[in-house]
Design an enzyme around this catalytic site. Structure first.
Site, PDB file in Angstrom:
ATOM      1  N   ASP A   1       3.544  -2.650  22.185  1.00  0.00           N
ATOM      2  CA  ASP A   1       2.671  -3.750  21.330  1.00  0.00           C
ATOM      3  C   ASP A   1       2.691  -2.864  19.935  1.00  0.00           C
ATOM      4  OD1 ASP A   1       0.853  -5.284  20.073  1.00  0.00           O
ATOM      5  OD2 ASP A   1      -0.616  -5.362  21.660  1.00  0.00           O
ATOM      6  N   TRP A   2       2.226  -3.293  18.928  1.00  0.00           N
ATOM      7  CA  TRP A   2       2.433  -3.053  17.507  1.00  0.00           C
ATOM      8  C   TRP A   2       1.328  -1.595  17.278  1.00  0.00           C
ATOM      9  CZ3 TRP A   2       5.763  -6.173  18.652  1.00  0.00           C
ATOM     10  CH2 TRP A   2       6.684  -6.782  17.675  1.00  0.00           C
TER      11      TRP A   2
END
Ligand code: BGC
Length: 771
Positions: free
Chosen positions: A228-229
């Site tokens: 995930d970012w």
């Protein structure tokens, strides 16, 4: 074009390390000298947020269709429709130059307060897994990739980047991983996105058990794992654990860390190669689909409308709907004019257009006079004058349609909902309007359940319209006026009140930890086990017609490995065409480990003309009967009786049949030095050894406790006292009289269990389910 292996051979260590981190917010590294192109990814999941400048994270994205969010899509219970929506999103991806769509989101709805529930499918892992798989199949049928997210146990927004989820393995497997497992095995996503949070002390991005052991080794996932970012903390640890691509980029320190780790010997280069191989395979797969062109915005808008209509759930209807050509309609509520059709955060789409409920209602209302009152101000503000105005209009009309949506400050990615209800002004509005106008319909545009206790009794109908996408307004009008027969059913329980919810005392955690204390009992599994009344049960949804279920047929005995085919008939007994979501649950009345009263294991959506009957067939496989045994580290379907329950909702079971499962698998004994007398007697091999042993020992044991025949033991039942003692401790009480030490005796008994050969069929007895 060079083969992946050839490219890998020619890559420098620096290039390999750099490829494992993004080159921008939305692209992977291109290596022109080797013909490796960049790959473009974009959010997801219910439409594209394609940011033109790949170095920008939050700027306005290119116009795309905002389809209904996952909570609406899941309420369709329609696999084919999910495939259609997925395929449409993929066509938009192709037009907008996107290789991989960052979705679907497939986390379980552990608490209705999770701010991101609107992006997730269900509280039930089977339903969620099936729908996620269908969505993935739809997107990938067009040659565009998906990213199944957020793996795993990302069930709240509070402290999502660091919260440590404490969850036992059975719960993890049965509830929080099963939806991913089904989606991975059936949907075969090109990529899986790891979650931000920790699971039992380790970041999901560094979780070897989750990423390598379960996802890649057990489930056979062949794609790449993307973070995930911003979820990667220690790049080397993450890569070692199975995290292939860290996003976003560029991040020179990540590249540097990998290079140094290989040079120093901390990281094997083969491990890095494996990540590079996975990334390259996906990049080239993506590039096989040329990008560009246009998408059919009109057709996709129409599809978004159809999907919204199928996902809306008619929760309550006291004969008020469909509307019967009223001449004066009071439309009340800000969201009738400013629809809340999607949620805030990374999934926020810049829509190609947005339909307005008030306008759509006017379009279908014919000659009727339609008035509008705002009812409540923007956000959490309050204004009693707006209520007065609304009440006056409602009183003057034949019917009031109240539109309510939670403000973005209350429901979004990034934070959880602070309360389960509507805003105070909205609740007061509904109460006042319904008092003035008994013919009041409430349309809810929320991404999850709301507490309705303060007003539900006073209104005639409630339509759950969800965050319904850009074309949802027309769907609402169609349903209210009976142009479409509602067919959505809840994929999540609507509880009475927050205090009743399974995670209430363990949400959102404390001191950086959240304990999943309710275990496998989330959603309807919990409410049913507790026999708690709910507002609307899982699977509930009304129709303008009625359905009859009949003639459940399935073999009365079956082998676990062969599974069971269930067939039954559904008839539309009403006056209008409709679609019914039929649900098949399995109940295990007696089990070695506790199990929920019932679990969803099959479903179908059936379209029926008035009077029409169709036969529905549902296949139940081994897993439909199995639970995860943490001791055996495997899925166990125990021998014996099960109930097949066919219903219109989890609380409305129409047909049932008892079947007998014949177990073909034999499980090793779990007895050990610590096992109690009861466990010995429940274990099918242990019992054979223990019964004669006990017969010999009991007089001695009684004597050791100073008991004559027929005497009671310090006011308690001796056997009851002994049963839950470890055999070792029990023997210890009389160690003076034993030929050898308790430890040696227990070890000897265990050896006899291990060496003992069990004759087939000999195992059953009192504990039918004893393993
Ligand atoms: C979200 C993801 C999303 C990513 C990229 C993260 O904050 O959790 O769902 O795909 O950002 O926008």
């Amino acid at each position: 074009m060079l083969e992946v292996e050839e490219i890998l051979r020619q890559m420098t260590l620096e290039e390999k390390a750099a490829l494992c981190t993004g080159a921008s917010a939305w692209t992977t590294l291109a290596i022109p000298r080797l013909g490796v192109p960049e790959m473009v990814v974009s959010d997801g999941p219910h439409g594209l947020r394609r940011v033109a400048d790949v170095h920008a994270v939050g700027t306005k994205s290119l116009p795309a269709t905002a389809f209904p969010t996952a909570s609406c899509l899941s309420a369709t219970w329609n696999r084919e429709l999910l495939r259609e929506v997925g395929a449409a999103i993929a066509r938009e991806a192709i037009a907008l130059g996107v290789d991989v769509v960052l979705g679907p989101g497939n986390n379980m709805k552990r608490s209705p307060l999770c701010g991101r529930n609107f992006e997730y499918f269900s509280e039930d892992p089977y339903l969620a897994g099936e729908l996620a798989a269908s969505y993935i199949q739809g997107v990938q049928s067009q040659g565009v990739g998906t990213s199944l997210k957020h793996y795993a146990a990302n069930n709240q927004e509070y402290q999502r980047l660091r919260i440590d989820v404490r969850v036992d393995e059975r719960t993890l497997r049965e509830i929080y991983l099963t939806g991913f497992e089904i989606a991975v095995k059936k949907g075969r996503p090109w990529t899986v996105m790891c979650a931000y949070n920790k699971v039992n002390g380790t970041y999901a991005s560094e979780h070897r058990y989750l990423l390598q052991q379960v996802l890649k080794d057990e489930w056979g996932f062949e794609g790449l794992v993307v973070s995930d970012w911003g979820a990667v903390v220690d790049r080397v640890a993450a890569l070692e654990a199975g995290l292939d691509l860290a996003m976003p980029g560029p991040k020179a320190r990540f590249t540097q860390a990998l290079v140094e780790a290989v040079r120093s010997g901390r990281l094997e280069e083969a491990r890095l190669d494996e990540a590079v191989r996975r990334i390259l395979r996906v990049v080239f797969r993506a590039k096989a689909t040329p990008k560009g062109g246009q998408f059919d915005a009109e057709a996709h808008h129409a599809l978004a409308r159809r999907a919204a209509a199928e996902g809306m759930v008619l929760l309550k209807n006291e004969g008020l709907l469909p509307l019967k050509n009223p001449l004066r309609i009071a439309v009340i509520g800000r969201s009738a004019l400013h629809p809340q059709f999607q949620g805030g955060g990374s999934s926020n789409v810049n829509p190609t257009r947005v339909d307005i409920p008030l306008e759509e209602l006017r379009r279908v209302a014919g000659e009727a006079q339609v008035t509008y009152a705002e009812g409540y101000p923007e956000g959490l503000a309050e204004d009693p004058r707006l209520i007065e105005e609304a009440v006056a209009q409602a009183r003057a009309a034949e019917v009031a349609l109240v539109f309510v949506a939670l403000p973005p400050a209350v429901e979004s990615e990034g934070y959880d909902r602070p309360f389960l209800g509507l805003t105070p002004q909205q609740e007061a509005l509904i109460q006042a309007v319904s008092q003035a106008q008994p013919r009041t319909v409430v349309v809810l545009n929320t991404g999850s359940a709301v507490d309705m206790r303060s007003w539900i009794g006073g209104v005639g109908a409630v339509l759950q319209g969800w965050l319904m996408g850009q074309a949802g307004a027309g769907a609402i009008a169609d349903i209210l006026f009976g142009r479409i027969n509602p067919s959505g059913k809840l994929a999540e329980t609507f509880p009475m009140r927050l205090q009743d919810t399974p995670a209430y005392l363990n949400f959102p955690g404390e001191n950086g930890e959240v304990r999943y204390g309710e275990g496998i009992y989330i959603g309807y599994r919990y409410y049913e086990a507790k026999e708690l009344p709910v507002l609307f049960p899982f699977g509930h949804g009304l129709s303008y017609t009625a359905f009859r279920y009949a003639n459940l047929r399935c073999p009365s005995r079956f082998k676990d490995t062969e599974g069971l085919r269930v067939a039954f008939e559904v008839t539309n007994t009403g006056q209008v065409a409709g679609k019914e979501v039929v649900q098949v649950y399995v109940r295990d009345p007696q089990s070695s480990l506790p199990r929920p009263p019932k679990e969803l294991k099959g479903f179908a959506k059936v379209a029926l003309e008035p009077g029409e009957t169709k036969t529905v067939e549902v296949e139940l496989d081994y897993r439909a009967f199995a639970y995860y045994h943490p001791g055996l580290k495997d899925w166990v379907a125990e021998e014996g009786e099960y109930e097949i329950l066919v219903g219109a909702s989890s609380a409305d079971i129409r047909l049932r049949q008892t079947v007998v499962l014949e177990a073909t698998r034999d499980w090793p004994s779990l007895l050990n030095e610590e096992s109690t007398l009861r466990e010995w007697l429940q274990d099918k091999r242990g019992r054979k050894v223990m019964e004669p042993f006990l017969e010999e020992m009991l007089p001695q044991i009684r004597a050791a406790f100073g008991l004559e025949e027929g005497e009671t033991f310090i006011g308690m039942d001796l056997m009851g006292f002994l049963l839950d003692m470890p055999l070792r401790s029990l023997l210890d009480f009389q160690s003076e009289r034993l030929p050898t030490s308790p430890e040696v005796m227990v070890r000897d008994l265990l050896r006899r269990v291990r060496d003992g050969v069990l004759v087939d069929g000999e195992a059953s007895g009192e504990g039918r389910r004893a393993l």
